[in-house]
Write a protein that holds these residues in place. Structure first.
Motif, PDB file in Angstrom:
ATOM      1  N   ASP A   1       0.840  -1.195   0.000  1.00 47.57           N
ATOM      2  CA  ASP A   1       0.000   0.000   0.000  1.00 47.57           C
ATOM      3  C   ASP A   1       0.879   1.250   0.000  1.00 47.57           C
ATOM      4  O   ASP A   1       1.776   1.380   0.820  1.00 47.57           O
ATOM      5  N   ALA A   2       0.619   2.156  -0.929  1.00 45.79           N
ATOM      6  CA  ALA A   2       1.351   3.417  -1.018  1.00 45.79           C
ATOM      7  C   ALA A   2       0.381   4.584  -1.120  1.00 45.79           C
ATOM      8  O   ALA A   2       0.713   5.643  -1.643  1.00 45.79           O
ATOM      9  N   THR A   3      -0.818   4.389  -0.593  1.00 46.71           N
ATOM     10  CA  THR A   3      -1.863   5.400  -0.697  1.00 46.71           C
ATOM     11  C   THR A   3      -1.548   6.572   0.220  1.00 46.71           C
ATOM     12  O   THR A   3      -1.331   6.400   1.410  1.00 46.71           O
ATOM     13  N   SER A   4      -1.526   7.760  -0.344  1.00 44.23           N
ATOM     14  CA  SER A   4      -1.349   8.960   0.464  1.00 44.23           C
ATOM     15  C   SER A   4      -2.731   9.454   0.896  1.00 44.23           C
ATOM     16  O   SER A   4      -3.738   9.131   0.262  1.00 44.23           O
ATOM     17  N   PRO A   5      -2.790  10.230   1.978  1.00 46.32           N
ATOM     18  CA  PRO A   5      -4.092  10.672   2.504  1.00 46.32           C
ATOM     19  C   PRO A   5      -4.949  11.432   1.495  1.00 46.32           C
ATOM     20  O   PRO A   5      -6.172  11.359   1.557  1.00 46.32           O
ATOM     21  N   GLU A   6      -4.332  12.131   0.557  1.00 41.01           N
ATOM     22  CA  GLU A   6      -5.114  12.912  -0.395  1.00 41.01           C
ATOM     23  C   GLU A   6      -5.631  12.102  -1.580  1.00 41.01           C
ATOM     24  O   GLU A   6      -6.419  12.595  -2.383  1.00 41.01           O
ATOM     25  N   GLU A   7      -5.238  10.843  -1.699  1.00 40.88           N
ATOM     26  CA  GLU A   7      -5.672   9.984  -2.804  1.00 40.88           C
ATOM     27  C   GLU A   7      -7.125   9.559  -2.640  1.00 40.88           C
ATOM     28  O   GLU A   7      -7.536   9.149  -1.566  1.00 40.88           O
ATOM     29  N   ARG A   8      -7.880   9.615  -3.725  1.00 37.53           N
ATOM     30  CA  ARG A   8      -9.254   9.114  -3.722  1.00 37.53           C
ATOM     31  C   ARG A   8      -9.270   7.609  -3.957  1.00 37.53           C
ATOM     32  O   ARG A   8     -10.187   6.929  -3.548  1.00 37.53           O
ATOM     33  N   GLN A   9      -8.255   7.105  -4.652  1.00 39.43           N
ATOM     34  CA  GLN A   9      -8.158   5.677  -4.914  1.00 39.43           C
ATOM     35  C   GLN A   9      -7.052   5.062  -4.078  1.00 39.43           C
ATOM     36  O   GLN A   9      -6.164   5.760  -3.594  1.00 39.43           O
ATOM     37  N   LYS A  10      -7.100   3.752  -3.927  1.00 35.70           N
ATOM     38  CA  LYS A  10      -6.013   3.023  -3.278  1.00 35.70           C
ATOM     39  C   LYS A  10      -4.885   2.926  -4.299  1.00 35.70           C
ATOM     40  O   LYS A  10      -5.111   2.653  -5.466  1.00 35.70           O
ATOM     41  N   VAL A  11      -3.673   3.169  -3.851  1.00 34.61           N
ATOM     42  CA  VAL A  11      -2.487   3.084  -4.707  1.00 34.61           C
ATOM     43  C   VAL A  11      -1.545   2.064  -4.076  1.00 34.61           C
ATOM     44  O   VAL A  11      -1.195   2.176  -2.906  1.00 34.61           O
ATOM     45  N   MET A  12      -1.151   1.087  -4.885  1.00 39.26           N
ATOM     46  CA  MET A  12      -0.226   0.063  -4.403  1.00 39.26           C
ATOM     47  C   MET A  12       0.986   0.059  -5.322  1.00 39.26           C
ATOM     48  O   MET A  12       0.882   0.394  -6.502  1.00 39.26           O
ATOM     49  N   VAL A  13       2.131  -0.305  -4.778  1.00 40.36           N
ATOM     50  CA  VAL A  13       3.361  -0.277  -5.563  1.00 40.36           C
ATOM     51  C   VAL A  13       4.090  -1.607  -5.429  1.00 40.36           C
ATOM     52  O   VAL A  13       4.103  -2.221  -4.355  1.00 40.36           O
ATOM     53  N   TRP A  14       4.689  -2.024  -6.535  1.00 40.36           N
ATOM     54  CA  TRP A  14       5.533  -3.224  -6.591  1.00 40.36           C
ATOM     55  C   TRP A  14       6.913  -2.779  -7.065  1.00 40.36           C
ATOM     56  O   TRP A  14       7.032  -2.003  -7.998  1.00 40.36           O
ATOM     57  N   ARG A  15       7.942  -3.258  -6.411  1.00 42.01           N
ATOM     58  CA  ARG A  15       9.321  -2.923  -6.786  1.00 42.01           C
ATOM     59  C   ARG A  15      10.104  -4.206  -7.024  1.00 42.01           C
ATOM     60  O   ARG A  15      10.139  -5.073  -6.164  1.00 42.01           O
ATOM     61  N   ARG A  16      10.738  -4.260  -8.195  1.00 42.38           N
ATOM     62  CA  ARG A  16      11.607  -5.390  -8.501  1.00 42.38           C
ATOM     63  C   ARG A  16      12.863  -5.269  -7.656  1.00 42.38           C
ATOM     64  O   ARG A  16      13.405  -4.178  -7.488  1.00 42.38           O
ATOM     65  N   HIS A  17      13.311  -6.344  -7.109  1.00 40.06           N
ATOM     66  CA  HIS A  17      14.556  -6.331  -6.342  1.00 40.06           C
ATOM     67  C   HIS A  17      15.703  -6.297  -7.344  1.00 40.06           C
ATOM     68  O   HIS A  17      15.915  -7.252  -8.077  1.00 40.06           O
TER      69      HIS A  17
END
Length: 127
Positions: A100-116
């Motif tokens: 989860d990378a959702t900031s408080p001002e986001e209307r949608q949920k934001v998720m992030v994936w990072r390749r190692h």
């Protein structure tokens, strides 16, 4: 199983996009694609969208499709945007390694994936 496709405009087509057809037992059951978009507050980023046929939802196929798409992608950091109420998509993304990378001002949920990556600070780390 994912089958790479050319995608269409706005759905993984073009030089910065990637698209796959999701198949189960040889039948198309959805699509997953990545577009490079420039939208606040993230700026330029790879954005993944997934669509599953209603008849196959709830069978853990989305979890597999998320995981296979990010592994097959050329991008090292990929975001997924979804409605906050879409708990099933959030769980599927989480099982594929998204956080989860959702900031408080986001209307949608934001998720992030990072390749190692082997080398921290790799210039492609964020795209």
């Amino acid at each position: 199983m994912l089958v790479r496709t050319r995608g269409t405009k706005g759905r993984g087509g073009g030089p910065d996009g990637e698209a796959w057809r999701i198949e189960l037992d040889g039948k198309r059951c959805g699509t997953v694609f990545i577009n490079l978009i420039d939208a606040p507050p993230l700026g330029l980023h790879a954005s993944l969208q997934i669509y599953l046929n209603l008849s196959i939802q709830g069978r853990r196929i989305g979890r597999v499709a998320y995981a296979k798409a990010v592994q097959a992608s050329r991008y090292n950091v990929i975001y997924a945007h979804m409605q906050k109420a879409n708990i099933a998509s959030a769980r599927a993304a989480e099982e594929a390694g998204f956080v989860d990378a959702t900031s408080p001002e986001e209307r949608q949920k934001v998720m992030v994936w990072r390749r190692h990556t082997e080398a921290p600070g790799d210039p492609t780390e964020y795209i």
